[in-house]
Design a protein around this motif. Structure first.
Motif, short mmCIF file in Angstrom:
data_model
loop_
_atom_site.label_atom_id
_atom_site.label_comp_id
_atom_site.label_asym_id
_atom_site.label_seq_id
_atom_site.Cartn_x
_atom_site.Cartn_y
_atom_site.Cartn_z
N CYS A 112 0.86 -1.19 0.05
CA CYS A 112 0.09 -0.06 0.01
C CYS A 112 0.80 1.26 -0.10
CB CYS A 112 -0.80 -0.10 1.19
SG CYS A 112 -2.12 1.39 1.41
N GLU B 168 0.04 4.44 0.50
CA GLU B 168 -0.10 5.76 1.80
C GLU B 168 -1.26 5.39 2.61
OE1 GLU B 168 -2.40 9.95 1.54
OE2 GLU B 168 -1.76 9.18 -0.35
N ILE B 169 -1.97 4.73 2.73
CA ILE B 169 -3.16 4.73 3.60
C ILE B 169 -2.71 3.79 4.61
CG2 ILE B 169 -5.47 3.63 4.14
CD1 ILE B 169 -6.47 4.81 1.15
N CYS B 170 -2.19 2.40 4.37
CA CYS B 170 -1.72 1.46 5.35
C CYS B 170 -0.38 2.08 6.18
CB CYS B 170 -1.39 0.32 4.66
SG CYS B 170 -2.90 -0.53 3.84
N PRO B 171 0.48 2.83 5.52
CA PRO B 171 1.60 2.97 6.32
C PRO B 171 1.19 4.27 7.09
CG PRO B 171 2.23 3.29 4.07
CD PRO B 171 0.91 2.63 4.17
N THR B 172 0.58 5.00 6.63
CA THR B 172 -0.03 6.34 7.49
C THR B 172 -0.70 5.85 8.55
OG1 THR B 172 0.08 7.65 5.35
CG2 THR B 172 -1.27 8.23 7.20
N THR B 173 -1.74 4.84 8.53
CA THR B 173 -2.68 4.51 9.53
C THR B 173 -1.72 3.71 10.67
OG1 THR B 173 -4.59 4.16 7.99
CG2 THR B 173 -4.54 2.98 10.13
N TYR C 277 1.42 4.33 11.41
CA TYR C 277 2.07 5.27 11.87
C TYR C 277 1.31 6.30 13.01
CZ TYR C 277 4.89 9.34 12.30
OH TYR C 277 5.63 10.65 13.07
N GLU C 278 0.05 6.53 12.50
CA GLU C 278 -0.79 7.50 13.42
C GLU C 278 -1.41 6.50 14.49
OE1 GLU C 278 -2.77 10.55 10.10
OE2 GLU C 278 -3.77 8.41 10.54
N VAL D 60 7.30 -0.06 11.74
CA VAL D 60 6.51 1.13 12.03
C VAL D 60 6.07 1.20 13.59
CG1 VAL D 60 4.43 2.53 11.84
CG2 VAL D 60 5.52 1.31 9.82
N TYR E 25 -9.92 7.04 8.05
CA TYR E 25 -8.56 7.37 7.54
C TYR E 25 -8.68 8.93 7.42
CZ TYR E 25 -4.71 8.31 4.44
OH TYR E 25 -3.54 8.65 3.94
N GLY E 26 -7.74 9.69 8.06
CA GLY E 26 -7.76 11.02 8.03
C GLY E 26 -8.50 11.71 9.15
#
Length: 190
Positions: free
Chosen positions: A66, A68-73, A75-76, A115, A173-174
């Motif tokens: 993925c 963007e969505i998976c690594p960002t999620t 990390y968040e 992560v 997400y977001g």
């Protein structure tokens, strides 16, 4: 005749939707969410729906390729857990692949560990993974790319389950980080 056929198709679609809606809403409010499953965690150890009982759980479906969505999620989520500190220590968190053909347990474990140490990866037999994801109401679809590779479209929300495995809410997400932390804090109290 054409209009009659179209009207019948629409009526059948409405009836099917109403039946599905009725069945979904017959679930007891505090009943465990999802379906039984038998998969493996990132270490290759067996894991079932029992892992989502006895403590609150955060559950995310994604894949290691993925962009963007998976690594960002991940990390968040790690950051939100850090904010909660001991208050969120009892929440277990899992990242379930929706691309088990590529996401072996070992690869998934390395990906998640790069992560956060708060999330465990889940993979397994592709048919069993897909059945589990569908049973949790997760949308996923393989999308072929022009270069012969593929990516996956998928639900991008974190499912929050209480200690009985019952669905409580999602973190989109977001979502506003303060709201996400409050949702996790509330979950920790269940």
């Amino acid at each position: 005749m054409r209009y009659l056929f179209a009207a019948l198709v629409v009526a059948l679609g409405i009836a099917l939707f109403a039946l599905t809606f009725s069945i979904v809403n017959q679930r007891e409010p505090d009943a465990a969410y999802g379906v039984p499953f038998a998969l493996v965690d990132q270490d290759g150890a067996p894991i079932t729906e029992a892992a989502f009982r006895g403590q609150p759980t955060a559950l995310f479906f994604g894949f290691t390729h993925c962009p963007e969505i998976c690594p960002t999620t991940l990390y968040e989520l790690d950051g939100w857990f850090a904010q909660l500190g001991e208050e969120g220590a009892d929440i277990d968190a899992y990242f379930v692949t929706i691309d088990p053909e590529r996401d072996t347990p070992e690869l998934l474990g390395d990906y998640v560990a790069s992560v956060t140490d708060r999330v465990r990866g889940i993979s397994g037999d592709p048919d069993a993974v897909r059945e589990m994801a569908r049973g949790f109401g997760v949308y996923f679809k393989r999308v072929e790319l022009d270069d012969g590779d593929y990516t996956m479209d998928h639900t991008a929300s974190i499912f929050l389950l209480d200690s009985a495995g019952a669905f409580r809410k999602t973190i989109a997400y977001g979502e506003n980080p303060d709201t996400a932390v409050e949702k996790l804090r509330d979950l920790a109290g269940t």
